[in-house]
Design a protein around this motif. Structure first.
Motif, PDB file in Angstrom:
ATOM      1  N   ASN A  38       0.836  -1.202   0.000  1.00  2.65           N
ATOM      2  CA  ASN A  38       0.000   0.000   0.000  1.00  2.65           C
ATOM      3  C   ASN A  38       0.876   1.259   0.000  1.00  2.65           C
ATOM      4  N   VAL A  41       2.499   1.828  -3.455  1.00  8.95           N
ATOM      5  CA  VAL A  41       1.615   2.323  -4.515  1.00  8.95           C
ATOM      6  C   VAL A  41       1.079   3.725  -4.191  1.00  8.95           C
ATOM      7  N   TYR A  42       0.712   3.967  -2.931  1.00  7.56           N
ATOM      8  CA  TYR A  42      -0.081   5.169  -2.629  1.00  7.56           C
ATOM      9  C   TYR A  42       0.601   6.228  -1.751  1.00  7.56           C
ATOM     10  N   THR A  43       1.501   5.843  -0.863  1.00  6.50           N
ATOM     11  CA  THR A  43       2.015   6.802   0.109  1.00  6.50           C
ATOM     12  C   THR A  43       3.237   7.535  -0.437  1.00  6.50           C
ATOM     13  N   ARG A  44       3.227   8.860  -0.315  1.00  2.00           N
ATOM     14  CA  ARG A  44       4.346   9.652  -0.811  1.00  2.00           C
ATOM     15  C   ARG A  44       4.861  10.573   0.290  1.00  2.00           C
ATOM     16  N   ASP A  45       6.179  10.838   0.258  1.00  2.00           N
ATOM     17  CA  ASP A  45       6.786  11.691   1.263  1.00  2.00           C
ATOM     18  C   ASP A  45       6.403  13.157   1.024  1.00  2.00           C
ATOM     19  N   ASN A  46       6.378  13.590  -0.250  1.00  3.38           N
ATOM     20  CA  ASN A  46       5.903  14.932  -0.645  1.00  3.38           C
ATOM     21  C   ASN A  46       6.617  16.061   0.098  1.00  3.38           C
TER      22      ASN A  46
END
Lengths: 100, 417
Positions: A38, A41-46
């Motif tokens: 998960n 695919v979906y989590t970003r540090d940004n």
């Protein structure tokens, strides 16, 4: 206009490149947990600041490259091939670089 | 506080407009509130207003880093619509549109909501078929839509390039109840109405950290001191991950810049919102006469509230392909706003896994039209500790559960939504 110093072709305008997103994400192993998948695919540090990211030189050598860019100032901190150690380049005081 | 009406206008006209009181107070922060809403933009102010109006919670503060309405609520193209297809979006945006329809009366503030219709142009037979399907899905969900023939579009918008060799116009899909609103008035109207009900609007107050007690968030550290709270809600589009990072909460969000443009003022020309179907371009005309338009994201992560030239060229190219007369116009100004781009292109209004912390994020391009609905749903979620019927699908854990709401079908790539 952002200019990226392609390690294969030299400095080129951003319009020759396609953005590939966060370059620090690592693909988990086949037996990794659902949480790890998960996050992949979906989590970003940004981050608001230096960001290691992938770009593809689609209108040039078509190679994927790694770029360290500041997301607040658009300063290009370092550029390397996919095999280069971009973290070491970021840490190198003599790295130079092409500014936005 | 003056009730705005024709009588108060008359009275103040006779007094040379010197008797108007300020629209809201400028209070010092109290030591503790029942609810703190972080972010004094449209969504934060609307949340505070509906907390007070719908749930009777008036011991509320809105904390704003800069000035009220200085972020994306003043940086958009003012379009309001609910022409969505997927469950999750349809009920939420239609609820928001219904709130828009009564908003000026509700707030006692003219938000200049103008239901001038939103028309999406079709440029091929295939696209007409797709619009017929989308229009039918909207109608099944109780949302108005009309499939327009080429002649019907020509009657409404004769200035479009119908004979364009590459992108001939075949027709369009209209949502007659869509339109535009005056963006700043929306922020000011919610601010004034919230203040009237006792909400403290605190400006120049940046949240720098969170206070935790046994895992629960019980307050915030700010540039104007520590403020305790029963519950804390985040409505800080563009900077969400910078705040959630402080409590170790990772999100499916990337920050991107979206540019918008205004031309010099013209006599009335475009009296709908019109979008190009062969690319990504949307345009309307403000009441001052300027054409307001925009297109795609610049396409890379950024927190700089300014855009880049390649995208400007792209937007202008699409605009001129659709309306050749635009090529004669001068651009008055353009600007960029930072979007919370979610991984499926749809928003998140939910509790977080951290007690006492509530989240409103992921607005992508769609934040302005969502303003009343977002505030309504976020207030419900904070007050009742559970989502309202309109945001049960807009949950944070929908990604892990595999229930993403990907209207465009482009997968977990924020720049493509």
């Amino acid at each position: 206009m952002i200019r990226l110093d392609c390690p294969h072709c030299g400095p080129r305008d951003q319009t020759e490149f396609n953005y590939g997103g966060d370059g620090r994400i690592e693909r988990p192993g086949d037996d990794a947990s659902l949480t790890a998948w998960n996050d992949f695919v979906y989590t970003r540090d940004n981050p608001r600041g230096p960001h290691v990211e992938l770009w593809q030189h689609t209108a040039g050598c078509r190679q994927w490259i790694k770029v360290a860019r500041d997301t607040l100032t658009h300063e290009i901190i370092a550029v390397g091939t996919m095999g280069d150690d971009i973290e070491a380049k970021i840490a190198d005081p003599d790295r130079g670089g092409v500014e936005a | 506080m003056t009730h705005y009406s024709v009588f108060s206008l008359l009275k103040n006209t006779l007094g040379g407009h010197k008797g108007w009181p300020r629209a809201w107070r400028d209070p010092e922060p109290k030591a503790r509130y029942d609810v703190i809403v972080v972010g004094g933009g449209g969504h934060g102010l609307a949340t505070a207003y509906y907390l007070a109006k719908n749930h009777g919670i008036t011991n509320v503060a809105v904390l704003e880093r800069g000035y009220l309405g200085g972020g994306n609520v003043g940086r958009n193209t003012t379009i309001v619509r609910s022409n969505y297809e997927l469950p999750g979006n349809t009920e939420f945006y239609e609820h928001s549109l219904k709130l828009w329809e009564g908003l000026s009366q509700d707030l006692n503030y003219n938000v200049m909501f103008s239901q001038r219709s939103v028309i999406n142009l079709a440029h091929s037979d295939g696209q007409m078929d797709a619009y017929a399907r989308r229009g039918n899905r909207m109608r099944i969900n109780g949302i108005d839509s009309e499939l327009l023939s080429r002649d019907e579009v020509r009657e409404k918008a004769p200035y479009l390039s119908f004979e364009n060799a590459r992108f001939p116009i075949y027709g369009g899909l209209s949502q007659p109840r869509g339109g535009t609103a005056r963006h700043d008035a929306v922020a000011w109207g919610f601010a004034r109405a919230a203040d009237l009900r006792g909400v403290d609007l605190i400006q120049n107050c940046e949240v720098t950290g969170f206070i935790r007690e046994g895992g629960r968030v019980t307050g915030v550290e700010t540039t104007r001191g520590t403020i305790m709270a029963g519950k804390v809600g985040l409505a800080v589009a563009g900077s969400t991950t910078e705040l959630t990072r402080k409590v170790g909460l990772d999100l499916p969000i990337e920050s991107h810049v979206l540019q918008a443009f205004v031309s010099e003022g013209l006599k009335p020309m475009i009296d709908q919102v019109i979008t190009f179907g062969a690319g990504h371009f949307y345009i309307s005309q403000s009441d001052k006469g300027g054409l307001v338009f925009g297109g795609d994201l610049d396409g890379y992560n950024t927190y700089a509230q300014r855009g880049n030239l390649p995208l400007i060229e792209d937007v202008m190219t699409e605009g001129v392909a659709m309306i050749p007369a635009l090529s004669r116009l001068r651009l008055l100004r353009h600007w960029g706003g930072i979007m919370d781009m979610s991984m499926d292109g749809s928003p998140i209004i939910d509790k977080t896994p951290i007690d006492g912390l509530y989240l409103n994020t992921g607005w992508c391009y769609g934040g302005f039209k969502a303003t009343p609905g977002s505030g309504w749903c976020f207030a419900h979620t904070i007050a009742r500790d559970e989502p309202s019927p309109y945001n049960t699908r807009l949950r944070l854990d929908r990604f892990a559960r595999g229930h993403t709401i990907d209207e465009k079908g482009s997968g977990p790539v924020p720049k493509k939504h």
